[in-house]
Design a protein around this motif. Sequence first.
Motif, PDB file in Angstrom:
ATOM      1  N   PHE A   1       0.810  -1.221   0.000  1.00 45.47           N
ATOM      2  CA  PHE A   1       0.000   0.000   0.000  1.00 45.47           C
ATOM      3  C   PHE A   1       0.845   1.274   0.000  1.00 45.47           C
ATOM      4  N   ASN A   2       2.080   1.156  -0.426  1.00 44.16           N
ATOM      5  CA  ASN A   2       3.006   2.290  -0.352  1.00 44.16           C
ATOM      6  C   ASN A   2       3.012   3.065  -1.666  1.00 44.16           C
TER       7      ASN A   2
ATOM      8  N   GLY B   1       7.445   2.666   8.608  1.00 47.75           N
ATOM      9  CA  GLY B   1       7.608   4.054   8.217  1.00 47.75           C
ATOM     10  C   GLY B   1       7.127   4.369   6.812  1.00 47.75           C
ATOM     11  N   THR B   2       6.593   3.367   6.093  1.00 51.73           N
ATOM     12  CA  THR B   2       6.023   3.617   4.772  1.00 51.73           C
ATOM     13  C   THR B   2       4.517   3.829   4.905  1.00 51.73           C
ATOM     14  N   ASP B   3       3.839   4.043   3.764  1.00 52.50           N
ATOM     15  CA  ASP B   3       2.412   4.318   3.788  1.00 52.50           C
ATOM     16  C   ASP B   3       1.605   3.082   4.177  1.00 52.50           C
ATOM     17  N   CYS B   4       0.442   3.310   4.747  1.00 42.15           N
ATOM     18  CA  CYS B   4      -0.474   2.219   5.088  1.00 42.15           C
ATOM     19  C   CYS B   4      -1.894   2.665   4.784  1.00 42.15           C
ATOM     20  N   VAL B   5      -2.865   1.805   5.064  1.00 36.48           N
ATOM     21  CA  VAL B   5      -4.283   2.098   4.880  1.00 36.48           C
ATOM     22  C   VAL B   5      -4.943   2.202   6.246  1.00 36.48           C
ATOM     23  N   LYS B   6      -5.820   3.206   6.402  1.00 33.11           N
ATOM     24  CA  LYS B   6      -6.638   3.293   7.611  1.00 33.11           C
ATOM     25  C   LYS B   6      -8.108   3.163   7.226  1.00 33.11           C
ATOM     26  N   MET B   7      -8.811   2.271   7.925  1.00 31.77           N
ATOM     27  CA  MET B   7     -10.247   2.086   7.736  1.00 31.77           C
ATOM     28  C   MET B   7     -10.951   2.501   9.019  1.00 31.77           C
ATOM     29  N   GLU B   8     -11.963   3.328   8.892  1.00 33.07           N
ATOM     30  CA  GLU B   8     -12.657   3.840  10.079  1.00 33.07           C
ATOM     31  C   GLU B   8     -14.163   3.725   9.899  1.00 33.07           C
ATOM     32  N   THR B   9     -14.852   3.295  10.950  1.00 33.86           N
ATOM     33  CA  THR B   9     -16.304   3.234  10.940  1.00 33.86           C
ATOM     34  C   THR B   9     -16.852   4.616  11.263  1.00 33.86           C
ATOM     35  N   MET B  10     -17.657   5.158  10.334  1.00 30.87           N
ATOM     36  CA  MET B  10     -18.132   6.531  10.450  1.00 30.87           C
ATOM     37  C   MET B  10     -19.647   6.598  10.444  1.00 30.87           C
TER      38      MET B  10
ATOM     39  N   PRO C   1     -14.172   6.943   4.915  1.00 33.00           N
ATOM     40  CA  PRO C   1     -13.926   5.770   5.763  1.00 33.00           C
ATOM     41  C   PRO C   1     -12.610   5.046   5.469  1.00 33.00           C
ATOM     42  N   THR C   2     -12.138   5.055   4.210  1.00 31.11           N
ATOM     43  CA  THR C   2     -10.902   4.358   3.866  1.00 31.11           C
ATOM     44  C   THR C   2      -9.930   5.355   3.248  1.00 31.11           C
ATOM     45  N   VAL C   3      -8.788   5.573   3.913  1.00 31.53           N
ATOM     46  CA  VAL C   3      -7.856   6.607   3.484  1.00 31.53           C
ATOM     47  C   VAL C   3      -6.423   6.102   3.623  1.00 31.53           C
ATOM     48  N   PRO C   4      -5.489   6.682   2.857  1.00 31.35           N
ATOM     49  CA  PRO C   4      -4.076   6.365   3.061  1.00 31.35           C
ATOM     50  C   PRO C   4      -3.518   7.163   4.233  1.00 31.35           C
ATOM     51  N   VAL C   5      -2.499   6.613   4.866  1.00 33.14           N
ATOM     52  CA  VAL C   5      -1.762   7.341   5.910  1.00 33.14           C
ATOM     53  C   VAL C   5      -0.301   7.365   5.481  1.00 33.14           C
ATOM     54  N   ALA C   6       0.151   8.501   4.999  1.00 36.05           N
ATOM     55  CA  ALA C   6       1.519   8.622   4.503  1.00 36.05           C
ATOM     56  C   ALA C   6       2.506   8.442   5.657  1.00 36.05           C
ATOM     57  N   GLY C   7       3.409   7.481   5.502  1.00 33.01           N
ATOM     58  CA  GLY C   7       4.424   7.240   6.526  1.00 33.01           C
ATOM     59  C   GLY C   7       3.893   6.646   7.806  1.00 33.01           C
ATOM     60  N   GLY C   8       2.661   6.155   7.810  1.00 32.73           N
ATOM     61  CA  GLY C   8       2.050   5.680   9.048  1.00 32.73           C
ATOM     62  C   GLY C   8       2.207   4.205   9.322  1.00 32.73           C
ATOM     63  N   GLY C   9       2.864   3.457   8.430  1.00 27.70           N
ATOM     64  CA  GLY C   9       2.999   2.026   8.607  1.00 27.70           C
ATOM     65  C   GLY C   9       4.041   1.646   9.635  1.00 27.70           C
ATOM     66  N   PRO C  10       4.104   0.372   9.987  1.00 27.79           N
ATOM     67  CA  PRO C  10       5.054  -0.077  11.024  1.00 27.79           C
ATOM     68  C   PRO C  10       6.502   0.090  10.603  1.00 27.79           C
TER      69      PRO C  10
ATOM     70  N   TRP D   1      -5.829  -0.072  11.065  1.00 29.42           N
ATOM     71  CA  TRP D   1      -4.702   0.263  10.202  1.00 29.42           C
ATOM     72  C   TRP D   1      -4.141  -1.040   9.635  1.00 29.42           C
ATOM     73  N   LEU D   2      -3.815  -1.025   8.344  1.00 31.08           N
ATOM     74  CA  LEU D   2      -3.393  -2.243   7.650  1.00 31.08           C
ATOM     75  C   LEU D   2      -2.172  -1.965   6.786  1.00 31.08           C
ATOM     76  N   ASP D   3      -1.232  -2.926   6.786  1.00 28.23           N
ATOM     77  CA  ASP D   3      -0.044  -2.772   5.954  1.00 28.23           C
ATOM     78  C   ASP D   3       0.573  -4.136   5.700  1.00 28.23           C
ATOM     79  N   ASN D   4       1.366  -4.225   4.636  1.00 31.07           N
ATOM     80  CA  ASN D   4       2.217  -5.382   4.344  1.00 31.07           C
ATOM     81  C   ASN D   4       1.466  -6.716   4.417  1.00 31.07           C
ATOM     82  N   VAL D   5       0.435  -6.828   3.581  1.00 34.47           N
ATOM     83  CA  VAL D   5      -0.314  -8.078   3.471  1.00 34.47           C
ATOM     84  C   VAL D   5       0.455  -9.027   2.563  1.00 34.47           C
ATOM     85  N   VAL D   6       0.618 -10.282   3.005  1.00 36.58           N
ATOM     86  CA  VAL D   6       1.338 -11.284   2.219  1.00 36.58           C
ATOM     87  C   VAL D   6       0.504 -12.560   2.167  1.00 36.58           C
TER      88      VAL D   6
END
Length: 423
Positions: free
Chosen positions: A152-153, A222-231, A211-220, A414-419
Amino acid sequence: MHKTNYTWALFMLPLAATLAAGCIGDEPQNAECDIETVSIHITDPMSVFYHEYDTLQTVSTVADSIGFLARPWAKVEAFPVSLTITQGATAYIYQDGEWQDFHNGMEVNFSDEQVQRFKIISQNHAWSREYKICVVLDRSNAENELILSFDFNGNYALNDPSKTDDDNSVYYVWTETDETNVRELFGGESWKNGNPGYKLSKSSAKPLEYPTVPVAGGGPDGTDCVKMETMDAGPFGKMVNILIAPGSIFDGYFDVTNALKDARKATQFGLPFKHKPIHVSAWMKYQRGDNFQDNDGNFIEGVIDEPDVYVVFYRNQDENGDQVLLNGNDVLTNEHIIGMARLPHRYNADGSDLTTDDPIHGVTSEWQQIDIDLVYTEEPDATILANNGYSLVMGFTSSWQGAYFNGAIGSKLWLDNVVITCE
């Protein structure tokens, strides 16, 4: 790479534009300019495609790229093509440097994976829309699918590139590139999410307020990740009895035209896959909202929200040769599912979700790697695998009962690095 609220019912048809663009008179001319279906006519479909139904594509009202997946050795040349378009509209094809009239049955050259451009002009001539159609060769026979990695980077963008984060009515989409060509069929946007519905519910929202947005530099790492929020689904959501909008990301397809008739069925999950997935890992962290509520807006004391993660492997053709597509009603229960990995939850005896105040998934507010093995009820058939007879589903959401519009506003995943690891 559908769909858990991946099919929440705020995906509306673009009626406002249609109504506003009509001509004055008792019978206003149609203002719509959509391709509804594309079909390729060949004598022996199985010599080019994997299934006979692969010659027909139903087109989402939000899609502008239509792709057909051909066998790796297929001879892709000039095929007769037919379009179903909205009533009264006119179709054109771009050839020899100009737009020319298109008629059903016209031969279109798809050799060398050419992308052909089509334009649809509405009956009232006030609106037009361009599409790209291609036939691509399947390159997934090699070892390039044994490990699928999604970081997601940097692979996200606004759905309208001419807009910025300061504009409203635009949202983020995610793309994944690989060597298989399967994701090219979705215009690169293999990951889907619930943002298009939220746009219709809350058009004042800016891209980072969805509800679904990128977070620049927010991953574990230090790269980008995805944030999902219930709104909160907003005032329009209340009108259709939907109060929350969980964040989500999944692979598949959304049929906007069926959103009002059957919201959960409108999302179809999975992409064709040629290997047996055996393990999923992902980096996640989770912060639950304070008040769990049902779809009537009643707070349920003592119940806490949870995220959901699942990977599903299923047979995409039934015993009659008809296509099988999982949707929001049966993505976890369809009889054609042969393998599944899911973040642990408690379930009812029939396998349905059980609201619980005793979460056991173990995801916390600190980044951690989760690992889940797929459990199979039967072994994939090697011949069926080689012929794109199975599909892979990946789904993530901030509220695991979001499909029933239950959850806690403010829950964040928050989600990152799916394998995905395969045999």
